[in-house]
Enzyme design. Structure first.
Site, PDB file in Angstrom:
ATOM      1  N   ARG A 131     -50.097  95.068   7.567  1.00 15.53           N
ATOM      2  CA  ARG A 131     -50.265  94.407   8.858  1.00 15.53           C
ATOM      3  C   ARG A 131     -49.211  93.326   9.063  1.00 15.53           C
ATOM      4  O   ARG A 131     -48.690  93.151  10.180  1.00 15.53           O
ATOM      5  CB  ARG A 131     -51.671  93.826   8.993  1.00 15.53           C
ATOM      6  CG  ARG A 131     -51.977  93.267  10.369  1.00 15.53           C
ATOM      7  CD  ARG A 131     -53.447  92.984  10.553  1.00 15.53           C
ATOM      8  NE  ARG A 131     -53.933  91.914   9.682  1.00 15.53           N
ATOM      9  CZ  ARG A 131     -55.191  91.488   9.647  1.00 15.53           C
ATOM     10  NH1 ARG A 131     -56.101  92.050  10.436  1.00 15.53           N
ATOM     11  NH2 ARG A 131     -55.556  90.510   8.836  1.00 15.53           N
ATOM     12  N   LYS A 233     -50.904  89.512  14.064  1.00 16.29           N
ATOM     13  CA  LYS A 233     -51.500  88.227  13.686  1.00 16.29           C
ATOM     14  C   LYS A 233     -50.466  87.110  13.787  1.00 16.29           C
ATOM     15  O   LYS A 233     -50.136  86.431  12.807  1.00 16.29           O
ATOM     16  CB  LYS A 233     -52.105  88.322  12.280  1.00 16.29           C
ATOM     17  CG  LYS A 233     -53.294  87.404  12.070  1.00 16.29           C
ATOM     18  CD  LYS A 233     -54.062  87.779  10.817  1.00 16.29           C
ATOM     19  CE  LYS A 233     -55.187  86.798  10.516  1.00 16.29           C
ATOM     20  NZ  LYS A 233     -56.197  86.732  11.574  1.00 16.29           N
ATOM     21  N   GLU A 269     -62.256  90.656  22.227  1.00 14.15           N
ATOM     22  CA  GLU A 269     -62.657  90.147  20.914  1.00 14.15           C
ATOM     23  C   GLU A 269     -63.018  88.678  21.007  1.00 14.15           C
ATOM     24  O   GLU A 269     -62.803  88.026  22.027  1.00 14.15           O
ATOM     25  CB  GLU A 269     -61.586  90.390  19.858  1.00 14.15           C
ATOM     26  CG  GLU A 269     -60.265  89.711  20.078  1.00 14.15           C
ATOM     27  CD  GLU A 269     -59.297  89.984  18.920  1.00 14.15           C
ATOM     28  OE1 GLU A 269     -59.640  89.676  17.762  1.00 14.15           O
ATOM     29  OE2 GLU A 269     -58.196  90.502  19.173  1.00 14.15           O
TER      30      GLU A 269
END
Length: 386
Positions: A131, A233, A269
């Site tokens: 990620r 992220k 989210e």
């Protein structure tokens, strides 16, 4: 369909029986086969170790200064040095560093858990590494290899082993960082990047502890936009939601649930976690379409749910579906699997089932069991730190 009502032990046996192909017919022979698989993973003797001077019974989720951190830097060609440990402390940055001027930075979150026999485990660290690499591509950054990432994390845990809480008392939260440390005055990618890992012992992320969360639906400010960085992220994803969180918490809410930026009709989210809705045998969660972070806990819970026979739907979820759900829960490395007791949307509060014997508890118990070594890891998700 009635929700499954299972105890911790029966949840473990049921899960292993489904995954391993065992059939539970109530016979002692069948039960003993599964029990053997569980007992292989749980040591009968606990190794005594020196622990840091911490009140393990009262850990929250705030920074506790540990002993060491790991760091390595890249050169212009993008290759990272071997890296080394140093005492935990402040770092020095050029005022023109890419992280300070243009926000070139990524974070990861992961945990190290101590088993009953004293061994320390990581949960799916390769997914965090992958990620970060994907995020680095999006943010025009050099990134460490998967092997370099995992090695840096392992060194950090080993050097801070005494800060890994005793079994059942929490975990060592790990924060890998990747940021532009090279100087650049004009708008451009940094010439040098630093990969750094530090850790802190933690317990519950929310002040409510294990109590159910109360969420507020934000209708004005979105968390992310199509084409932006919401699917990676990036550090730039979190600062803009702080004011929204502050206002919600001042009104007594635990956190904020965001809607899509384009239509403001679909849930996406929570500030730092993914969200799931449960109705009967169906579990629904918003699809990761570029504005929603693909959480590793999210991915793991989906796989466990499918193994247990639930129907999992990853799709657009209209906000109106909140009123039809029986259970709602959030997932994330920091939050784990957290029950949601209520969600308030347009001044209307919808309440959900919480407590033992529900889908949320079942999934959470299995996940924690795998992470802590009390349930056999037949999926090879857990990495033991030597």
């Amino acid at each position: 369909m009635a929700l499954r009502c299972l105890s911790q032990s029966s949840t473990t046996f049921s899960y292993l029986s489904k995954i391993c192909g065992f059939r539970m017919h109530g016979t002692k022979a069948a039960a003993s086969v599964v029990e053997e698989h569980v007992s292989e993973m749980v040591g009968t003797e606990r190794v005594d170790e020196d622990y840091a001077d911490v009140d393990w019974d009262n850990l929250g989720f705030s920074l506790v200064r540990t002993d060491y951190m790991f760091a390595t830097r890249s050169c212009r060609e993008g290759n990272f040095e071997q890296g080394c440990l140093s005492r935990y402390g402040n770092i020095e940055l050029n005022p023109a560093a890419g992280i300070l001027n243009y926000g070139q930075g990524l974070i990861e979150g992961m945990k190290a858990y101590r088993r009953e026999d004293g061994r320390v485990l990581l949960f799916r660290p390769e997914l965090n590494a992958v990620r970060m690499k994907k995020g680095a591509e999006r943010m025009c950054m050099h990134s460490p290899s998967v092997q370099q990432f995992i090695e840096g994390v392992k060194q950090t845990v080993l050097a801070n082993r005494r800060w890994v809480p005793p079994p059942g008392k929490g975990s060592l939260y790990l924060r890998p960082l990747l940021f532009g440390s090279g100087a650049s005055l004009g708008l451009s990618a940094a010439s040098e990047f630093t990969f750094l890992v530090f850790g802190s012992p933690v317990q519950n992320y929310f002040k409510e502890g294990t109590a159910a969360l109360n969420l507020y639906v934000e209708e004005v400010i979105p968390r992310a936009y199509l084409g932006g960085s919401g699917g990676v992220k990036s550090i730039s994803n979190y600062g803009p939601v702080l004011e929204v969180m502050r206002r919600a918490k001042a009104r007594g809410f635990s956190d904020v649930l965001y809607l899509d930026a384009e239509t403001k009709k679909n849930i996406e989210e929570v500030s730092a976690s993914n969200i799931f809705l449960v109705k009967g045998n169906t579990i629904v969660t918003p699809a990761t379409n570029g504005t929603i972070l693909g959480g590793i806990t999210r991915k793991s819970v989906i796989e466990i749910a499918i193994d247990l026979g639930y129907k999992v739907e990853e799709r657009v979820v209209p906000v109106e579906e909140l009123k039809d759900a029986e259970e709602v829960f959030c997932t994330g490395t920091a939050t784990g699997v957290a029950s949601v007791g209520s969600i308030t949307f347009q001044n209307t509060r919808t309440e959900y089932k919480v407590g033992d014997g529900l889908v949320t508890q079942q999934l959470g118990s299995i996940l924690v069991g795998i992470q802590t070594g009390s349930i056999q890891d037949i999926k090879n998700w857990v990495v033991e730190i030597d």
